[in-house]
Design a protein around this motif. Sequence first.
Motif, mmCIF file in Angstrom:
data_model
loop_
_atom_site.group_PDB
_atom_site.id
_atom_site.type_symbol
_atom_site.label_atom_id
_atom_site.label_comp_id
_atom_site.label_asym_id
_atom_site.label_seq_id
_atom_site.Cartn_x
_atom_site.Cartn_y
_atom_site.Cartn_z
ATOM 1 N N LEU A 159 0.839 -1.352 -0.299
ATOM 2 C CA LEU A 159 0.047 -0.472 -0.144
ATOM 3 C C LEU A 159 0.701 1.068 -0.335
ATOM 4 O O LEU A 159 0.063 2.524 -0.399
ATOM 5 N N THR A 160 1.603 1.327 0.513
ATOM 6 C CA THR A 160 3.044 3.110 0.901
ATOM 7 C C THR A 160 3.400 2.541 -1.282
ATOM 8 O O THR A 160 3.361 4.286 -1.200
ATOM 9 N N SER A 161 3.203 1.115 -1.514
ATOM 10 C CA SER A 161 3.936 2.203 -3.027
ATOM 11 C C SER A 161 2.737 2.085 -3.707
ATOM 12 O O SER A 161 2.847 2.887 -5.163
ATOM 13 N N THR A 162 1.585 2.918 -2.813
ATOM 14 C CA THR A 162 0.629 2.177 -3.745
ATOM 15 C C THR A 162 -0.534 4.314 -3.471
ATOM 16 O O THR A 162 -2.028 4.435 -4.582
ATOM 17 N N THR A 166 1.815 10.682 1.629
ATOM 18 C CA THR A 166 2.654 11.549 2.898
ATOM 19 C C THR A 166 3.564 12.190 2.028
ATOM 20 O O THR A 166 3.766 13.790 1.923
ATOM 21 N N GLY A 167 3.929 11.758 0.975
ATOM 22 C CA GLY A 167 4.627 12.575 -0.035
ATOM 23 C C GLY A 167 6.298 12.108 -0.522
ATOM 24 O O GLY A 167 6.663 12.329 -1.247
ATOM 25 N N LEU A 168 6.399 11.272 0.600
ATOM 26 C CA LEU A 168 7.423 10.703 0.527
ATOM 27 C C LEU A 168 7.572 9.117 1.051
ATOM 28 O O LEU A 168 9.052 8.624 0.917
ATOM 29 N N GLU A 169 6.400 8.675 -0.271
ATOM 30 C CA GLU A 169 6.505 7.476 -0.179
ATOM 31 C C GLU A 169 7.918 7.136 -0.903
ATOM 32 O O GLU A 169 7.958 5.052 -0.537
ATOM 33 N N ARG A 170 8.044 7.100 -2.057
ATOM 34 C CA ARG A 170 9.209 7.063 -2.620
ATOM 35 C C ARG A 170 10.574 6.467 -1.637
ATOM 36 O O ARG A 170 11.837 5.827 -2.587
ATOM 37 N N PHE A 171 10.895 7.106 -0.249
ATOM 38 C CA PHE A 171 11.984 7.029 0.254
ATOM 39 C C PHE A 171 11.377 6.196 1.487
ATOM 40 O O PHE A 171 12.314 4.628 1.443
#
Length: 251
Positions: A159-162, A166-171
């Motif tokens: 779910l973090t990837s989709t 927060t806008g910080l999911e890539r980290f």
Amino acid sequence: MAFWIFLPITLSAVSLIGCWTVYGLALRFNHICSLRNWEYSNSCLTNKTVTGGCCTEYNIPTISGSGTQFPENSLFSATINAASFLFVIFSIFHYAHILKKCTVHRFFSKSAMVFGCLAGVGAFVAGNCNPGELMFLHYLGSALSFVCICFYTVLLTFLTSTCILTGLERFLYPVRIVFSIVQVTLTILYCIFFTQKDFYYRHISAIFEWTLSMNLELFELSYAVEFYFFSSSMLSVLLSNRDEENTMILS
């Protein structure tokens, strides 16, 4: 509101401080071996206690083994009860956050919440059923908790990837991938080593168990980022979602 950031922090702190305090007390009263002690013998003791460098099968330093005897068993139960309650709240609140901010993958988000709640229930059963007296229930609760936590971490990582919360999911995503891989891999290894009769392998399983606990606490702590953007108004989504489901059933 930034106030909600304290939920994952408190959850991690309660688990970390409580469990290691229980371990310290058990070690102080010679109820378990040290995690650094690899010397085991069946014949060195007859009263099932630990003295010096001598350990038996009854003193393997698992998390639950640390909280088996008095007085540390009371603190162990209190720690597990508090952590289980906070984990269930954590699971439900994060589900509400996803419902509010992310309209896709509702099945996966709801499944994650269910696994999280089941993991909390399993930990509660394990923490309140002393393995020395209610071994079957203790192991049943532990197994439920370990398995559900694996599914929970994997689903939340997905779910973090989709879902953009927060806008910080890539980290956060690559970090949580590592946590999830460690959680699943060590859980499998823990189960394999725990079933062995050799004390050496069971001691390794105890180290895996403590590592799993630390890994989960770090995984939970990473959600302080999401809860920084959480607000109490998001909880209303749970009620509205329930109303929608009831309307669909009646129609």
